[in-house]
Design a protein around this motif. Structure first.
Motif, PDB file in Angstrom:
ATOM      1  N   GLU A   1     -20.252 -20.392 -80.002  1.00  0.00           N
ATOM      2  CA  GLU A   1     -21.540 -19.964 -80.556  1.00  0.00           C
ATOM      3  C   GLU A   1     -21.884 -20.773 -81.804  1.00  0.00           C
ATOM      4  N   MET A   2     -20.886 -21.013 -82.634  1.00  0.00           N
ATOM      5  CA  MET A   2     -21.114 -21.700 -83.900  1.00  0.00           C
ATOM      6  C   MET A   2     -21.326 -23.193 -83.713  1.00  0.00           C
ATOM      7  N   GLU A   3     -20.472 -23.828 -82.908  1.00  0.00           N
ATOM      8  CA  GLU A   3     -20.461 -25.290 -82.832  1.00  0.00           C
ATOM      9  C   GLU A   3     -21.407 -25.842 -81.772  1.00  0.00           C
ATOM     10  N   THR A   4     -21.587 -25.105 -80.669  1.00  0.00           N
ATOM     11  CA  THR A   4     -22.430 -25.617 -79.581  1.00  0.00           C
ATOM     12  C   THR A   4     -23.842 -25.037 -79.638  1.00  0.00           C
ATOM     13  N   ARG A   5     -23.925 -23.736 -79.797  1.00  0.00           N
ATOM     14  CA  ARG A   5     -25.245 -23.109 -79.842  1.00  0.00           C
ATOM     15  C   ARG A   5     -25.818 -23.069 -81.261  1.00  0.00           C
ATOM     16  N   LEU A   6     -24.984 -23.448 -82.232  1.00  0.00           N
ATOM     17  CA  LEU A   6     -25.403 -23.509 -83.650  1.00  0.00           C
ATOM     18  C   LEU A   6     -25.954 -22.176 -84.136  1.00  0.00           C
ATOM     19  N   SER A   7     -25.309 -21.104 -83.646  1.00  0.00           N
ATOM     20  CA  SER A   7     -25.766 -19.758 -84.008  1.00  0.00           C
ATOM     21  C   SER A   7     -24.692 -19.072 -84.844  1.00  0.00           C
ATOM     22  N   SER A   8     -24.822 -19.139 -86.153  1.00  0.00           N
ATOM     23  CA  SER A   8     -23.834 -18.510 -87.037  1.00  0.00           C
ATOM     24  C   SER A   8     -23.909 -16.991 -86.935  1.00  0.00           C
ATOM     25  N   GLU A   9     -25.101 -16.463 -86.674  1.00  0.00           N
ATOM     26  CA  GLU A   9     -25.270 -15.012 -86.551  1.00  0.00           C
ATOM     27  C   GLU A   9     -24.478 -14.474 -85.360  1.00  0.00           C
ATOM     28  N   SER A  10     -24.581 -15.158 -84.222  1.00  0.00           N
ATOM     29  CA  SER A  10     -23.846 -14.726 -83.020  1.00  0.00           C
ATOM     30  C   SER A  10     -22.342 -14.842 -83.244  1.00  0.00           C
ATOM     31  N   ALA A  11     -21.922 -15.940 -83.871  1.00  0.00           N
ATOM     32  CA  ALA A  11     -20.495 -16.144 -84.148  1.00  0.00           C
ATOM     33  C   ALA A  11     -19.974 -15.044 -85.072  1.00  0.00           C
ATOM     34  N   ARG A  12     -20.757 -14.731 -86.117  1.00  0.00           N
ATOM     35  CA  ARG A  12     -20.354 -13.671 -87.057  1.00  0.00           C
ATOM     36  C   ARG A  12     -20.253 -12.322 -86.338  1.00  0.00           C
ATOM     37  N   HIS A  13     -21.204 -12.054 -85.468  1.00  0.00           N
ATOM     38  CA  HIS A  13     -21.210 -10.800 -84.705  1.00  0.00           C
ATOM     39  C   HIS A  13     -19.951 -10.692 -83.836  1.00  0.00           C
ATOM     40  N   LEU A  14     -19.579 -11.793 -83.201  1.00  0.00           N
ATOM     41  CA  LEU A  14     -18.375 -11.794 -82.357  1.00  0.00           C
ATOM     42  C   LEU A  14     -17.114 -11.566 -83.187  1.00  0.00           C
ATOM     43  N   PHE A  15     -17.020 -12.229 -84.335  1.00  0.00           N
ATOM     44  CA  PHE A  15     -15.840 -12.048 -85.184  1.00  0.00           C
ATOM     45  C   PHE A  15     -15.738 -10.602 -85.675  1.00  0.00           C
ATOM     46  N   LEU A  16     -16.863 -10.004 -86.041  1.00  0.00           N
ATOM     47  CA  LEU A  16     -16.840  -8.622 -86.514  1.00  0.00           C
ATOM     48  C   LEU A  16     -16.425  -7.661 -85.397  1.00  0.00           C
ATOM     49  N   ARG A  17     -16.911  -7.918 -84.183  1.00  0.00           N
ATOM     50  CA  ARG A  17     -16.486  -7.098 -83.033  1.00  0.00           C
ATOM     51  C   ARG A  17     -14.987  -7.273 -82.779  1.00  0.00           C
ATOM     52  N   ALA A  18     -14.519  -8.532 -82.866  1.00  0.00           N
ATOM     53  CA  ALA A  18     -13.094  -8.817 -82.627  1.00  0.00           C
ATOM     54  C   ALA A  18     -12.220  -8.100 -83.653  1.00  0.00           C
ATOM     55  N   LEU A  19     -12.666  -8.062 -84.913  1.00  0.00           N
ATOM     56  CA  LEU A  19     -11.871  -7.423 -85.964  1.00  0.00           C
ATOM     57  C   LEU A  19     -11.825  -5.906 -85.812  1.00  0.00           C
ATOM     58  N   ARG A  20     -12.784  -5.338 -85.083  1.00  0.00           N
ATOM     59  CA  ARG A  20     -12.699  -3.903 -84.790  1.00  0.00           C
ATOM     60  C   ARG A  20     -11.548  -3.625 -83.822  1.00  0.00           C
ATOM     61  N   PHE A  21     -11.317  -4.565 -82.897  1.00  0.00           N
ATOM     62  CA  PHE A  21     -10.196  -4.427 -81.957  1.00  0.00           C
ATOM     63  C   PHE A  21      -8.872  -4.858 -82.585  1.00  0.00           C
ATOM     64  N   HIS A  22      -8.926  -5.864 -83.474  1.00  0.00           N
ATOM     65  CA  HIS A  22      -7.700  -6.433 -84.063  1.00  0.00           C
ATOM     66  C   HIS A  22      -7.839  -6.499 -85.588  1.00  0.00           C
ATOM     67  N   PRO A  23      -7.789  -5.346 -86.252  1.00  0.00           N
ATOM     68  CA  PRO A  23      -8.055  -5.329 -87.701  1.00  0.00           C
ATOM     69  C   PRO A  23      -6.978  -6.003 -88.544  1.00  0.00           C
ATOM     70  N   GLU A  24      -5.816  -6.305 -87.943  1.00  0.00           N
ATOM     71  CA  GLU A  24      -4.733  -6.923 -88.715  1.00  0.00           C
ATOM     72  C   GLU A  24      -4.278  -8.243 -88.094  1.00  0.00           C
ATOM     73  N   CYS A  25      -5.193  -8.950 -87.472  1.00  0.00           N
ATOM     74  CA  CYS A  25      -4.855 -10.230 -86.830  1.00  0.00           C
ATOM     75  C   CYS A  25      -5.129 -11.381 -87.811  1.00  0.00           C
ATOM     76  N   PRO A  26      -4.082 -12.046 -88.317  1.00  0.00           N
ATOM     77  CA  PRO A  26      -4.281 -13.133 -89.295  1.00  0.00           C
ATOM     78  C   PRO A  26      -5.133 -14.279 -88.766  1.00  0.00           C
ATOM     79  N   LYS A  27      -4.924 -14.643 -87.500  1.00  0.00           N
ATOM     80  CA  LYS A  27      -5.648 -15.789 -86.935  1.00  0.00           C
ATOM     81  C   LYS A  27      -7.150 -15.526 -86.889  1.00  0.00           C
TER      82      LYS A  27
END
Length: 597
Positions: A151-177
């Motif tokens: 989303e960030m590098e190909t579609r150049l959509s930082s908003e979509s990328a941020r949304h995905l990361f926030l969703r991912a952190l809800r599933f993995h709140p302690e994932c360092p990577k």
């Protein structure tokens, strides 16, 4: 089923007609494609579906696309893509959709679909694939990261990328990577917007229209991510990973300072914190100083930087006197010593510094066992033989139960041609247990072969067979057999073999070595070969089909062999071999009979 296949084949007709009409494929090729497609379609319409059939079909379609692409490049024809390629791509997506619907748990299948979409620039379809895949596999952080990066590098959509990361952190709140990649994404987004703003200012355009956020431009989002992550994830490695990412961007000085202060406050007693702080002096030196103009100035500058690093390390080993801290210090010194330099003065200073740090760690009884080997190698390379012997002796006193440390000391003594080698071997075996002493016995007999008489060496071999653990005696028996042949010839090796062949455990290589020796003799006796094969088969006949085949070949090819024995050997093999070996034996025996092996 036949109706569905016929319908799907009819759907292909327009694209095939276009391929023939525009001259990309011949009529014969179109018929071949249709024939292959028919076979593949029937396979994926069966009741019992197989994943391999879908994969083969998809691969065939992709190969067809690649071929069309090459034909277009060769002929220069670039029209009718909507009727040809789009139709094939639609079919590939449909096949992937069916396959991933059936085998949802197969991540590799999903990733293959992702790769296909990327290769053929199917952005809209890829977005759907990521959405479905993440709904089914939300427990895999790597997939969330992949989707966000796209989303960030190909579609150049930082908003979509941020949304995905926030969703991912809800599933993995302690994932360092996840935090690391989210942190990196926000900094990349800030850098991108800063560059855009700079270009617009240069063009003297009205910036109010573009609505740039000062928080994003200053990397404030990355600050927020770091603070949130620091509360949930503990560990100096995580902080250092974020710090290394922040250092890639030139507008993050405040952020770097915040992470660094947190490191020093929370992990002041961690060796990795001190290691980072010390190595940082190298970079700080290069940033503060202007580029030196002469060789001597460069050497002086580098010396000063390294001394500043060592000053921090000296403080560290006082504050945190542990093996890990000394290991960090020594690793740094060795890295600097191994760096190429044309300055002999700098090279000598690095050597002296490294040897000094080794000595200090040893005197503190905090030098890890694994680093003694590097210390000894460095001393021997520097022609400090006497010091090496002293260090090796001290090491064996500290790690008296370690086979590796005794081996190091003995190797040093052998290299120095010391008179105390035998005495040291005897001392070693008083301290270490019999299990795991094979390296010491191997070293002793190899040294004895070169230095001592044959009688002494043979006595040593016989002693080793009783001293080592049964499993390790196998290796000593092989070495004994090999040495007996080299030192005493055929008669001696026969005598040794006779004395050992009932002394279990034995190895297959032990018998193979004796067979090889027998074959080297001018008067190679089949009677002896039979004895060796029979004894080997008694031990390993149930698990090694090749041994039976070699025996049969020997009877067939040896001048004194009896070809009529091959049938009985074959019968015995079939009775004795384990199930998983029988099929292999049968196929190889058939090849032998037909003269192919």
């Amino acid at each position: 089923m036949a109706e569905r296949v016929e319908q799907r084949l009819e759907d292909r007709v327009p694209e095939l007609e276009q391929l023939e009409r525009v001259g990309l494929f011949t009529h014969e090729e179109i018929r071949a494609v249709l024939k292959k497609a028919t076979a593949l379609e029937y396979k994926i319409q069966r009741r019992a579906l197989r994943k391999e059939d879908f994969i083969n079909y998809i691969q065939y379609e992709i190969n067809l696309l690649e071929l069309i692409k090459k034909r277009r490049a060769r002929t220069g024809y670039s029209f009718k893509k909507e009727e040809i390629e789009s139709s094939i791509m639609h079919r590939v997506h449909s096949l992937f959709k069916r396959a991933t619907g059936k085998w949802k748990e197969d991540v590799q299948l999903w990733l293959s679909h992702v790769a296909f979409c990327k290769q053929w620039n199917a952005k809209h379809q890829l977005s759907k694939v990521f959405s479905t895949m993440l709904a089914i596999h939300p427990n895999k952080p790597a997939l969330w990261i992949m989707a966000a990066k796209w989303e960030m590098e190909t579609r150049l959509s930082s908003e979509s990328a941020r949304h995905l990361f926030l969703r991912a952190l809800r599933f993995h709140p302690e994932c360092p990577k996840l935090y690391q990649e989210y942190f990196r994404m926000e900094l990349m987004n800030a850098e991108k917007q800063r560059k855009e703003k700079k270009e617009l200012e240069r063009a003297k355009m009205n910036l109010e229209e573009f609505n740039y956020s000062e928080k994003i431009l200053n990397g404030e989002m990355a600050h927020i991510i770091y603070r949130d992550a620091a509360q949930k994830i503990k560990g100096v490695e995580f902080h250092l990973a974020l710090l290394s990412i922040a250092k890639l961007f030139d507008f993050t000085h405040d952020l770097q300072k915040e992470i660094l202060e947190s490191l020093q406050a929370e992990y002041a007693d961690n060796p990795l914190t001190w290691d980072y702080m010390a190595r940082r002096e190298l970079e700080l030196g290069s940033l503060k100083s202007t580029e030196p103009t002469t060789k001597q100035m460069k050497v002086s500058e580098m010396t000063q930087r390294e001394e500043r690093c060592c000053a921090v390390f000296d403080e560290a080993v006082t504050a945190v006197p542990t093996e890990d801290m000394w290991k960090c210090y020594i690793t740094f010194c060795l890295e600097r010593y191994n760096r190429k330099t044309n300055s002999e003065e700098l090279k000598q200073k690095r050597l002296e510094r490294t040897l000094s740090v080794f000595s200090k760690a040893h005197e503190s009884s905090l030098l890890p066992e694994a680093l003694y080997k590097q210390w000894l190698q460095l001393l021997l390379e520097s022609s400090l033989s006497q010091k090496a012997a002293e260090v090796a002796e001290a090491a064996t006193k500290r790690f008296s139960l370690s086979v590796e440390i005794w081996q190091l000391r003995l190797q040093v003594l052998i290299q120095l041609k010391s008179d105390n080698v035998t005495q040291c071997f005897e001392e070693a075996f008083k301290h270490v247990k019999s299990k795991g002493t094979l390296p010491l016995w191997t070293l002793w007999v190899e040294w004895s072969e070169v230095t001592n008489s044959k009688e002494d060496t043979e006595a040593l071999y016989q002693r080793s067979l009783h001293a080592v653990a049964p499993a390790e005696s196998v290796t000593m028996k092989e070495k004994y057999l090999d040495w007996a042949y080299r030192s005493g010839g055929y008669k001696k090796v026969r005598r040794v073999f006779t004395s050992l062949h009932e002394s279990r455990p034995l190895s297959l290589d032990f018998f193979r070595k004796m067979i090889e020796i027998e074959k080297e003799q001018e008067s190679c006796k089949m009677l002896h070969l039979r004895e060796y094969y029979e004894r080997a088969l008694r031990e390993f006949g149930s698990a090694d089909s090749d041994l039976w085949l070699e025996y049969i070949k020997e009877e067939l090819s040896h001048p004194q062999g009896k070809p009529e024995n091959s049938a009985s050997i074959h019968w015995r093999a079939m009775k004795m071999l384990q199930e998983d070996q029988v099929e292999d034996f049968i196929s190889k025996y058939t090849l032998l009979q037909t003269g192919h092996i």
